[in-house]
Structures are given as C-alpha cells and as structure tokens.
Design a protein around this motif. Structure first.
Motif, short mmCIF file in Angstrom:
data_model
loop_
_atom_site.label_atom_id
_atom_site.label_comp_id
_atom_site.label_asym_id
_atom_site.label_seq_id
_atom_site.Cartn_x
_atom_site.Cartn_y
_atom_site.Cartn_z
N LYS A 8 9.83 3.66 -6.90
CA LYS A 8 8.63 3.30 -7.03
C LYS A 8 7.86 1.93 -6.07
O LYS A 8 7.07 1.93 -5.63
N HIS A 12 5.38 2.00 -3.15
CA HIS A 12 4.24 0.66 -3.03
C HIS A 12 4.27 0.04 -1.81
O HIS A 12 3.22 -0.28 -1.28
N ASP A 51 4.70 -4.34 -12.86
CA ASP A 51 4.08 -4.68 -11.73
C ASP A 51 5.00 -5.60 -10.90
O ASP A 51 5.22 -5.42 -9.70
N LEU A 54 7.54 -3.46 -8.93
CA LEU A 54 7.00 -2.81 -7.80
C LEU A 54 7.24 -3.59 -6.42
O LEU A 54 7.14 -3.18 -5.31
#
Length: 115
Positions: A8, A12, A51, A54
C-alpha cells in the motif's frame, strides 16, 4: 525481524511521484530532510497509524500494530517523496537482504528520475 514490502505504501509513493509530489534532492540530504520524532508523533496524532504506515515501504508484522517500530524504510516527509530517502532506503534494504524492498525502491527511483 520479518520486514516485508508494504505494498500500500509503494502504491502511495508511486501515485505521489506521478502527481509530481517529489523533492529532487541529493543523496545525502535525507538526514536533514527526514521528519523528526516530534513531527512523526504529530502526524500520527492527526492522521492515525494507517496513514503513517503509507509513508514506509517496510513493515514488520511481528511488531505491535500501533508502534513506530513496526514500520521502516521511510521515503518522504508526509507531503512529498524525497529522492534522497529513496536512494538511502534502497541501499539499506539491499544491505539487509530485503530484496523485494530494494527492487521496488530501485523502480521507484527510476520513476522519479524519469519524471
């Protein structure tokens, strides 16, 4: 330590590069450009652990989920990808036999340089 590629985070990072959200800095700049522990803590407090994850290409699933120790190989400052971080983490990943992370980081660097 079982660090694996955080897919992921890789996606990103690629999106950020494609959007032009890249700092084209030099190899040794990461020590000055990397977020401080306080900046990381503020980011986590504001945006949460998902977050925060990421922004790290490495993840150790054996570590507790909501700890900084779970995440490794940061590539940016929470707003942009830093070329110097990508160079640094490619080298560290290769030195520590994280071949999948090193390989994908090299591809990310090629994307940055080909931008």
């Amino acid at each position: 330590m079982t660090v694996r590629l955080n897919k992921k985070a890789l996606e990103h990072a690629r999106k950020l590069v494609e959007q032009g959200k890249v700092v084209h800095d030099e190899r040794d700049d990461w020590s000055e450009h990397a977020p401080s522990a306080d900046e990381e803590n503020r980011y986590i407090e504001k945006n949460g652990w998902d977050d925060y994850a990421l922004w790290h290409l490495g993840e150790d699933p054996d570590k507790s989920e909501e700890t900084k120790g779970r995440f490794s190989f940061p590539y940016g400052d929470f707003t942009k990808v830093h070329r110097c971080a990508v160079i640094s983490l490619e080298s560290r990943a290769a030195q520590n036999d994280h071949d999948d992370i090193a390989r994908e980081t090299k591809r990310l660097l090629e994307l940055i340089d080909g931008e």
